[in-house]
Design a protein around this motif. Structure first.
Motif, PDB file in Angstrom:
ATOM      1  N   GLY A  42     -45.125  67.161  26.728  1.00  0.00           N
ATOM      2  CA  GLY A  42     -46.212  67.922  27.358  1.00  0.00           C
ATOM      3  C   GLY A  42     -45.865  68.498  28.719  1.00  0.00           C
ATOM      4  N   GLU A  43     -44.611  68.777  28.982  1.00  0.00           N
ATOM      5  CA  GLU A  43     -44.207  69.335  30.281  1.00  0.00           C
ATOM      6  C   GLU A  43     -44.575  70.818  30.372  1.00  0.00           C
ATOM      7  N   GLU A  44     -44.967  71.262  31.564  1.00  0.00           N
ATOM      8  CA  GLU A  44     -45.408  72.639  31.789  1.00  0.00           C
ATOM      9  C   GLU A  44     -44.257  73.647  31.745  1.00  0.00           C
ATOM     10  N   VAL A  45     -43.048  73.213  32.035  1.00  0.00           N
ATOM     11  CA  VAL A  45     -41.905  74.133  32.102  1.00  0.00           C
ATOM     12  C   VAL A  45     -41.535  74.712  30.747  1.00  0.00           C
ATOM     13  N   THR A  46     -42.064  74.167  29.667  1.00  0.00           N
ATOM     14  CA  THR A  46     -41.735  74.677  28.331  1.00  0.00           C
ATOM     15  C   THR A  46     -42.627  75.849  27.934  1.00  0.00           C
ATOM     16  N   GLY A  47     -43.580  76.230  28.770  1.00  0.00           N
ATOM     17  CA  GLY A  47     -44.528  77.297  28.420  1.00  0.00           C
ATOM     18  C   GLY A  47     -43.928  78.690  28.442  1.00  0.00           C
ATOM     19  N   SER A  48     -42.963  78.953  29.289  1.00  0.00           N
ATOM     20  CA  SER A  48     -42.358  80.280  29.424  1.00  0.00           C
ATOM     21  C   SER A  48     -40.849  80.166  29.195  1.00  0.00           C
ATOM     22  N   ALA A  50     -38.469  82.159  30.398  1.00  0.00           N
ATOM     23  CA  ALA A  50     -37.748  82.346  31.661  1.00  0.00           C
ATOM     24  C   ALA A  50     -37.826  81.086  32.527  1.00  0.00           C
ATOM     25  N   LEU A  51     -39.005  80.486  32.574  1.00  0.00           N
ATOM     26  CA  LEU A  51     -39.179  79.268  33.364  1.00  0.00           C
ATOM     27  C   LEU A  51     -38.360  78.117  32.767  1.00  0.00           C
ATOM     28  N   TRP A  52     -38.335  78.014  31.428  1.00  0.00           N
ATOM     29  CA  TRP A  52     -37.550  76.966  30.782  1.00  0.00           C
ATOM     30  C   TRP A  52     -36.058  77.162  31.049  1.00  0.00           C
ATOM     31  N   LEU A  53     -35.569  78.385  30.933  1.00  0.00           N
ATOM     32  CA  LEU A  53     -34.155  78.650  31.178  1.00  0.00           C
ATOM     33  C   LEU A  53     -33.776  78.271  32.605  1.00  0.00           C
ATOM     34  N   TYR A  54     -34.622  78.657  33.562  1.00  0.00           N
ATOM     35  CA  TYR A  54     -34.375  78.299  34.960  1.00  0.00           C
ATOM     36  C   TYR A  54     -34.364  76.782  35.135  1.00  0.00           C
ATOM     37  N   PHE A  55     -35.385  76.106  34.578  1.00  0.00           N
ATOM     38  CA  PHE A  55     -35.486  74.648  34.693  1.00  0.00           C
ATOM     39  C   PHE A  55     -34.283  73.971  34.054  1.00  0.00           C
ATOM     40  N   TYR A  56     -33.882  74.457  32.875  1.00  0.00           N
ATOM     41  CA  TYR A  56     -32.765  73.843  32.162  1.00  0.00           C
ATOM     42  C   TYR A  56     -31.463  73.957  32.957  1.00  0.00           C
ATOM     43  N   VAL A  57     -31.167  75.150  33.442  1.00  0.00           N
ATOM     44  CA  VAL A  57     -29.908  75.356  34.179  1.00  0.00           C
ATOM     45  C   VAL A  57     -29.902  74.541  35.470  1.00  0.00           C
ATOM     46  N   SER A  61     -27.417  71.264  35.425  1.00  0.00           N
ATOM     47  CA  SER A  61     -26.283  71.369  36.342  1.00  0.00           C
ATOM     48  C   SER A  61     -26.413  70.407  37.519  1.00  0.00           C
ATOM     49  N   THR A  62     -27.482  69.663  37.568  1.00  0.00           N
ATOM     50  CA  THR A  62     -27.815  68.684  38.614  1.00  0.00           C
ATOM     51  C   THR A  62     -27.963  69.313  39.997  1.00  0.00           C
ATOM     52  N   VAL A  63     -28.261  70.612  40.046  1.00  0.00           N
ATOM     53  CA  VAL A  63     -28.546  71.246  41.334  1.00  0.00           C
ATOM     54  C   VAL A  63     -29.891  70.749  41.829  1.00  0.00           C
ATOM     55  N   GLY A  64     -30.913  70.859  40.983  1.00  0.00           N
ATOM     56  CA  GLY A  64     -32.232  70.304  41.285  1.00  0.00           C
ATOM     57  C   GLY A  64     -32.845  70.791  42.574  1.00  0.00           C
ATOM     58  N   TYR A  65     -33.313  72.033  42.599  1.00  0.00           N
ATOM     59  CA  TYR A  65     -33.915  72.579  43.814  1.00  0.00           C
ATOM     60  C   TYR A  65     -35.196  71.857  44.209  1.00  0.00           C
ATOM     61  N   GLY A  66     -35.879  71.231  43.259  1.00  0.00           N
ATOM     62  CA  GLY A  66     -37.089  70.488  43.579  1.00  0.00           C
ATOM     63  C   GLY A  66     -38.364  71.266  43.351  1.00  0.00           C
ATOM     64  N   ASP A  67     -38.248  72.550  42.986  1.00  0.00           N
ATOM     65  CA  ASP A  67     -39.467  73.325  42.756  1.00  0.00           C
ATOM     66  C   ASP A  67     -40.122  72.981  41.420  1.00  0.00           C
ATOM     67  N   PHE A  68     -39.333  72.563  40.431  1.00  0.00           N
ATOM     68  CA  PHE A  68     -39.865  72.117  39.145  1.00  0.00           C
ATOM     69  C   PHE A  68     -39.209  70.789  38.788  1.00  0.00           C
ATOM     70  N   SER A  69     -40.033  69.873  38.341  1.00  0.00           N
ATOM     71  CA  SER A  69     -39.513  68.598  37.854  1.00  0.00           C
ATOM     72  C   SER A  69     -40.493  68.052  36.830  1.00  0.00           C
ATOM     73  N   PRO A  70     -40.024  67.193  35.942  1.00  0.00           N
ATOM     74  CA  PRO A  70     -40.923  66.621  34.940  1.00  0.00           C
ATOM     75  C   PRO A  70     -42.023  65.799  35.619  1.00  0.00           C
ATOM     76  N   THR A  71     -43.249  65.959  35.129  1.00  0.00           N
ATOM     77  CA  THR A  71     -44.375  65.258  35.756  1.00  0.00           C
ATOM     78  C   THR A  71     -44.733  63.966  35.039  1.00  0.00           C
TER      79      THR A  71
END
Length: 168
Positions: A42-48, A50-57, A61-71
């Motif tokens: 039920g994560e929100e990042v799977t809705g779009s 483009a958003l999923w691709l950004y979240f996945y990469v 890649s363990t960059v993890g900007y912190g703007d999206f994370s599993p809730t």
């Protein structure tokens, strides 16, 4: 059952000689299964897309900007136990494949086995001449050899003087 055995046999053959196509398919499969698992949690990042691709990469890649994370706790477990380790493994495989490809190309060039079909106006010298080759004659300070030209101006014996080759 024979279909599964053929699939496993093809997978084993692909992993022995890992190809770029196999790595791409593996990355796409990891991305798709990660999306499916995150969608089930039920994560929100799977809705779009483009958003999923950004979240996945960013996550894989363990960059993890912190703007999206599993809730959810389940989403965090999927990310920690599947998405991140899979992403690191794929990144290591890509780096390894790139290294093997570059070193193979370099080795081929060093051994003279490269593709030189696009070169024109070059002289190709094949073979190697031993140091004990006897010259026909010496004139103008250079050595004339029969049917061959010595390319190296060095000797393993310091007392021996090697004359530069020249054409008759």
């Amino acid at each position: 059952m024979p279909v599964l055995q053929q699939l496993l046999k093809a997978l084993k053959a692909s992993t022995i000689n890992v190809s770029w196509t196999f790595l791409l398919l593996l990355a796409l499969a990891h991305m798709a299964t990660s999306w499916l698992l995150m969608c089930l949690t039920g994560e929100e990042v799977t809705g779009s897309l483009a958003l999923w691709l950004y979240f996945y990469v960013v996550t894989a890649s363990t960059v993890g900007y912190g703007d999206f994370s599993p809730t959810s706790t389940a989403g965090q477990l999927v990310a920690a136990l599947y998405l991140i380790p899979g992403g690191i493994s794929l990144f290591a495989a890509l780096i390894g494949k790139a290294t093997v490809t570059v070193s193979h190309f370099w080795r081929q060039q060093m051994q003279g086995k490269g593709d030189y079909s696009d070169l024109t106006g070059h002289t190709v010298v094949l073979g190697c001449l031993p140091l004990t080759m006897v010259p026909l004659s010496t004139k103008r300070g250079c050595t004339i050899f029969p049917k061959a030209v010595r390319l190296a101006n060095y000797s393993t014996r310091p007392s021996r003087r090697i004359m530069p080759p020249c054409w008759e």
